[in-house]
Scaffold this motif. Structure first.
Motif, PDB file in Angstrom:
ATOM      1  N   SER A 289       1.724  -6.932  -4.390  1.00  0.00           N
ATOM      2  CA  SER A 289       3.020  -6.271  -4.213  1.00  0.00           C
ATOM      3  C   SER A 289       2.869  -4.749  -4.244  1.00  0.00           C
ATOM      4  N   ARG A 290       2.008  -4.250  -5.112  1.00  0.00           N
ATOM      5  CA  ARG A 290       1.797  -2.802  -5.164  1.00  0.00           C
ATOM      6  C   ARG A 290       1.143  -2.298  -3.879  1.00  0.00           C
ATOM      7  N   ASP A 293       3.644  -2.344  -0.984  1.00  0.00           N
ATOM      8  CA  ASP A 293       4.692  -1.336  -1.125  1.00  0.00           C
ATOM      9  C   ASP A 293       4.290  -0.001  -0.507  1.00  0.00           C
ATOM     10  N   ARG A 295       3.425   2.714  -1.816  1.00  0.00           N
ATOM     11  CA  ARG A 295       4.013   3.875  -2.485  1.00  0.00           C
ATOM     12  C   ARG A 295       3.257   4.276  -3.752  1.00  0.00           C
ATOM     13  N   SER A 296       2.186   3.574  -4.058  1.00  0.00           N
ATOM     14  CA  SER A 296       1.449   3.908  -5.285  1.00  0.00           C
ATOM     15  C   SER A 296       0.860   5.308  -5.221  1.00  0.00           C
TER      16      SER A 296
END
Length: 618
Positions: A289-290, A293, A295-296
């Motif tokens: 999921s990270r 995304d 956006r990390s």
């Protein structure tokens, strides 16, 4: 370019970076050099990271010796790339496993990861079905060895190793999984490598074990200083298969308590077993999921900005950096990342001090040091001196020419000469005495103290330094200000001319009377017939002209002296006002303006660092 916005009124990541860069520039030379350098390093690092692939997420597995992170790396990547050891460090350099590596080359070059291995989607991790005795899916030895020697996934001969099938191709696309050396390695090079990569990667996975999960080395050196990074951090308690379910639950609860104390409330905590596969589906889903995304990277940079801003605020407050550890983020406040800027070490608002209110006492002291009282007295004396020379009795006024002019004796030019635009030379005003210099220094200190009241110690010291920054120029500046000040009107008073003409008229009458009497005395001496002698009443005109001329001349001279004394006082007051204005200008330029500049600098620093810390304008 993607920007990180947390609230409707939040400042973008670009805005926070600009605020941090401005705060660092404003703090340069005022605050701790390490804090300023750290802030600038974050700005520079963010600029590089944003220019690299944002479709890839660099995830680092970090842990202590024997924590099982290398086994976890092998299991997640479906390879046997990492050498597994228990009692001694086996990972000497970081290596990467990549899913969909296209475009990741520059990012890996920046991370300086030479060992790169692309994982094929056909062999992604399959979960608990992994043979327990092996602890991880084992890739073909040929693929793993080729990867060790490969230069990279993009045209660098990266080996493709077969993985397992627990992750679909889309789940892990863009994942760069790094296996770091042990952070507690006996080799200093290993520890330095961990510190370097912990500052660069997008997502941190801390792999702890039941024996050393409470070790102060990891909590004080890494977890606590990195508290602002809770959004890009995952904590894994590995080897839970060695504990009973009840003991594992107690360990997880205790670890959660420690993380909360470190300011990491809300950080995902997962209990796993690399041997049995327990907890790996949850960890795999979390990482997927990270990665999906995308956006990390932005969250990591935002956390870096906040941590660097916290370090500036701590340096500004005089608290200094943390001494508990020296790892990444060691300059941040404990738990600073878990709290907003207003809840952590708060910035101190600049006091609303008007430098105009500090000018009075300072100008008084500088005026005395510049010899203004001496000059004012000389102005009054010079006016009287020149008035007597212009309106005195003609028989005695010439004596004034032998007396020095008080202003010229001080080498203060006349108003006419001063307005000609020529260079201003030094005066002959007596040098500043020790007492006057002491009063001047005291006044400067008091002005700086009043301006810096309530400021943090480093900024108060900067204000005091600014107040004395032109100390070497002060005395020369005061002397030039006195020399350049117009001490009176250029034109001579009209009454001087009238009184002078009157003096010459009565002098002519006196002279006529004297000559008349001398002529009469001569005729009498020669026994000549006496001419007709007119009289004014019973007083002969020659006698009246002589005595009247003398008395009127003395009376005019006396009245002129009274008028000159009054005029001297008036001109002295005007000169005092003009000199005070000139001295006040010097005080403003050499003392108060630098002080005001430092106060303005601190106000801009607090605004910029607040934006960098909190991500909003308020």
């Amino acid at each position: 370019m993607k920007l990180l916005k947390r609230r409707r009124n939040a400042v973008s990541l670009d805005g926070r970076l600009e605020g941090l860069a401005e705060a660092a520039d404003l703090a340069d030379g005022r605050l701790d050099a390490d804090a300023v350098a750290g802030a600038r390093s974050v700005v520079s690092r963010a600029g590089v990271r944003r220019s690299l692939s944002i479709d890839h997420t660099a995830v680092a597995l970090a842990g202590a010796t024997g924590s099982g992170k290398s086994s976890l790396f092998n299991l997640l990547s479906g390879t046997a790339l990492a050498t597994v050891g228990v009692t001694r460090p086996t990972t000497s350099t970081a290596q990467a496993a990549l899913w969909r590596s296209a475009g990741s080359g520059p990012l890996l070059d920046w991370l300086d990861i030479p060992r790169r291995h692309e994982v094929s989607p056909a062999g992604a991790w399959s979960g608990p079905e992994t043979p327990a005795g092996r602890g991880a899916a084992v890739a073909s030895g040929r693929g793993a060895r080729a990867g060790d020697d490969a230069g990279g996934p993009e045209g660098r001969g990266a080996a493709v190793v077969p993985g397992l099938d627990g992750w679909t191709e889309g789940d892990a696309a863009g994942l760069i999984l790094l296996d770091l050396p042990d952070h507690d390695s006996i080799e200093s090079a290993h520890r330095l490598e961990v510190d370097r990569l912990v500052e660069l990667v997008d997502l941190l996975v801390w792999v702890l074990d039941p024996q050393k999960y409470a070790d102060a080395a990891v909590h004080e050196r890494y977890l606590r200083p990195l508290a602002r990074h809770r959004d890009v951090m995952v904590v894994v308690l590995n080897q839970v298969d060695r504990l009973t379910p009840a003991a594992a639950e107690r360990c997880l609860k205790d670890l959660r308590r420690l993380l909360d104390e470190d300011g990491l409330a809300g950080v995902p905590l997962v209990g796993v077993s690399a041997r049995t596969g327990a907890g790996l589906p949850e960890l795999g889903s979390l990482l997927a999921s990270r990665v999906a995304d995308r956006r990390s990277w932005a969250a990591r940079l935002a956390a870096d900005v906040g941590t660097a801003a916290d370090a500036l605020v701590r340096a500004s407050s005089g608290m200094g950096a943390l001494t508990a550890g020296s790892g990444p983020g060691a300059g941040a406040a404990p738990g600073a990342g878990a709290r907003s800027g207003s809840d952590a070490v708060a910035t101190v608002a600049a006091p609303e001090v008007s430098v105009d209110g500090l000018a009075g006492p300072l100008t008084d002291a500088l005026s005395e040091a510049a010899g203004v009282p001496t000059v004012v007295e000389a102005v009054a004396k010079a006016h009287r001196h020149r008035s007597v020379a212009a309106t005195g009795w003609p028989l005695t006024r010439w004596i004034r020419r032998f007396r020095p002019d008080p202003l010229r004796r001080l080498r203060l030019s006349t108003p006419g000469a001063r307005s000609s635009g020529g260079p201003v030379g030094r005066t002959s005003i007596p040098v500043t005495t020790v007492v006057q210099r002491s009063r001047m220094d005291t006044a400067i200190r008091e002005a700086a103290g009043a301006a810096s009241a309530g400021l943090p110690a480093p900024w108060a010291a900067a204000v005091r330094q600014a107040a004395r920054s032109h100390g070497d120029e002060l005395e020369d500046g005061l002397d030039r200000a006195v020399a350049a000040t117009s001490l009176g009107p250029v034109r001579r008073p009209m009454w001087w001319r009238v009184a002078g003409l009157a003096q010459w008229a009565v002098f002519a009458a006196m002279l006529a009377g004297a000559l008349w009497l001398i002529g009469l005395l001569g005729m009498d001496y020669l026994r000549l017939p006496q001419p007709y002698l007119p009289t004014a009443g019973e007083l002969p005109w020659p006698t009246l002209l002589l005595t009247g001329g003398i008395l009127l001349g003395l009376l005019i001279a006396l009245l002129s002296r009274v008028a000159a004394w009054l005029g001297g006082r008036r001109r002295a007051r005007g000169a005092a006002r003009a000199l005070r204005a000139s001295i006040g200008q010097v005080a403003r330029e050499l003392v108060l303006d630098p002080v005001a500049g430092e106060l303005s600098r601190y106000r801009r620093f607090t605004e910029a660092v607040t934006v960098a810390r909190n991500g909003d304008g308020g």
